[in-house]
Design a protein around this motif. Structure first.
Motif, PDB file in Angstrom:
ATOM      1  N   UNK A   1     -28.003  90.195  52.406  1.00 18.07           N
ATOM      2  CA  UNK A   1     -28.153  91.496  53.035  1.00 18.07           C
ATOM      3  C   UNK A   1     -29.379  92.164  52.437  1.00 18.07           C
ATOM      4  N   UNK A   2     -30.282  92.615  53.288  1.00 10.38           N
ATOM      5  CA  UNK A   2     -31.514  93.267  52.845  1.00 10.38           C
ATOM      6  C   UNK A   2     -31.335  94.785  52.879  1.00 10.38           C
ATOM      7  N   UNK A   3     -31.934  95.505  51.924  1.00  9.67           N
ATOM      8  CA  UNK A   3     -31.874  96.972  51.971  1.00  9.67           C
ATOM      9  C   UNK A   3     -32.564  97.505  53.223  1.00  9.67           C
ATOM     10  N   UNK A   4     -31.952  98.511  53.845  1.00 11.86           N
ATOM     11  CA  UNK A   4     -32.512  99.107  55.048  1.00 11.86           C
ATOM     12  C   UNK A   4     -32.113  98.412  56.331  1.00 11.86           C
ATOM     13  N   UNK A   5     -31.361  97.340  56.234  1.00 10.59           N
ATOM     14  CA  UNK A   5     -30.944  96.581  57.411  1.00 10.59           C
ATOM     15  C   UNK A   5     -29.745  97.254  58.073  1.00 10.59           C
ATOM     16  N   UNK A   6     -29.722  97.265  59.381  1.00 13.84           N
ATOM     17  CA  UNK A   6     -28.587  97.812  60.130  1.00 13.84           C
ATOM     18  C   UNK A   6     -27.648  96.652  60.457  1.00 13.84           C
ATOM     19  N   UNK A   7     -26.414  96.749  59.964  1.00 15.21           N
ATOM     20  CA  UNK A   7     -25.427  95.709  60.231  1.00 15.21           C
ATOM     21  C   UNK A   7     -24.167  96.342  60.808  1.00 15.21           C
TER      22      UNK A   7
ATOM     23  N   UNK B   1     -22.560  89.691  63.117  1.00 17.35           N
ATOM     24  CA  UNK B   1     -23.853  89.547  62.437  1.00 17.35           C
ATOM     25  C   UNK B   1     -24.134  88.079  62.136  1.00 17.35           C
ATOM     26  N   UNK B   2     -24.359  87.262  63.152  1.00 17.75           N
ATOM     27  CA  UNK B   2     -24.547  85.824  62.895  1.00 17.75           C
ATOM     28  C   UNK B   2     -25.792  85.514  62.068  1.00 17.75           C
ATOM     29  N   UNK B   3     -26.759  86.399  62.056  1.00 16.72           N
ATOM     30  CA  UNK B   3     -27.984  86.171  61.283  1.00 16.72           C
ATOM     31  C   UNK B   3     -27.742  86.247  59.778  1.00 16.72           C
ATOM     32  N   UNK B   4     -26.618  86.799  59.345  1.00 13.85           N
ATOM     33  CA  UNK B   4     -26.343  86.932  57.913  1.00 13.85           C
ATOM     34  C   UNK B   4     -25.597  85.744  57.322  1.00 13.85           C
ATOM     35  N   UNK B   5     -25.292  84.740  58.116  1.00 14.03           N
ATOM     36  CA  UNK B   5     -24.568  83.584  57.586  1.00 14.03           C
ATOM     37  C   UNK B   5     -25.395  82.809  56.584  1.00 14.03           C
ATOM     38  N   UNK B   6     -26.710  82.790  56.764  1.00 16.49           N
ATOM     39  CA  UNK B   6     -27.566  81.988  55.899  1.00 16.49           C
ATOM     40  C   UNK B   6     -28.550  82.820  55.092  1.00 16.49           C
ATOM     41  N   UNK B   7     -28.352  84.144  55.018  1.00 17.92           N
ATOM     42  CA  UNK B   7     -29.271  84.967  54.249  1.00 17.92           C
ATOM     43  C   UNK B   7     -28.520  86.124  53.612  1.00 17.92           C
TER      44      UNK B   7
ATOM     45  N   UNK C   1     -23.902 100.338  60.053  1.00 24.47           N
ATOM     46  CA  UNK C   1     -24.317 101.004  58.818  1.00 24.47           C
ATOM     47  C   UNK C   1     -25.682 100.482  58.398  1.00 24.47           C
ATOM     48  N   UNK C   2     -26.401 101.326  57.659  1.00 23.11           N
ATOM     49  CA  UNK C   2     -27.682 100.906  57.098  1.00 23.11           C
ATOM     50  C   UNK C   2     -27.444 100.604  55.626  1.00 23.11           C
ATOM     51  N   UNK C   3     -27.864  99.428  55.203  1.00 27.63           N
ATOM     52  CA  UNK C   3     -27.595  98.988  53.840  1.00 27.63           C
ATOM     53  C   UNK C   3     -28.618  99.575  52.867  1.00 27.63           C
ATOM     54  N   UNK C   4     -28.208  99.608  51.595  1.00 30.46           N
ATOM     55  CA  UNK C   4     -29.094 100.037  50.520  1.00 30.46           C
ATOM     56  C   UNK C   4     -29.148  98.928  49.478  1.00 30.46           C
TER      57      UNK C   4
END
Length: 113
Positions: free
Chosen positions: A93-99, A85-91, A51-54
């Motif tokens: 969720x950014x808008x427009x990011x595909x997770x 999504x291991x990159x999201x453990x320390x950051x 999904x692409x986040x908003x």
């Protein structure tokens, strides 16, 4: 001479602490041996959708919008989410990011059963 040795010890300790804080725990994972041939055959792999986040999306809101296909607890689904999504453990969720959002488990192999 004592001051020089004490300074060297302090520098070594500071370096070890810096490496530990920036790269994680002191590499004890190198001491752990895994048999990847057998573990990869019996691991569970989740089904997921991308999904692409908003703006304003959170993990809770994404899980609510895309429920799991099989019953699973929030901690189980969160663990799968971080595996995908291991990159999201320390950051955040950014808008427009595909997770990737986990929907269910599927066995990769029946492990001889």
């Amino acid at each position: 001479m004592r001051a020089l040795i004490l300074t060297a010890i302090i520098i070594v300790i500071a370096f070890v602490v810096k490496v530990d804080l920036t790269e994680g725990s002191i590499p004890l994972t190198a001491l752990q041996t895994k048999n990847t041939a057998t573990t990869s055959l019996c691991e569970k792999e989740p089904h997921y959708i991308t999904v692409q986040t908003i703006e304003g999306d959170t993990i809770h809101s994404l899980f609510a919008l895309h429920p799991a296909k099989v019953p699973m607890t929030f901690p189980e689904r969160l663990q799968l989410f971080y595996q995908l999504n291991p990159h999201l453990q320390l950051q955040e969720i950014s808008p427009g990011e595909h997770i990737k959002l986990p929907l269910s488990f599927e066995l990769a192999n029946n492990c001889g059963k």
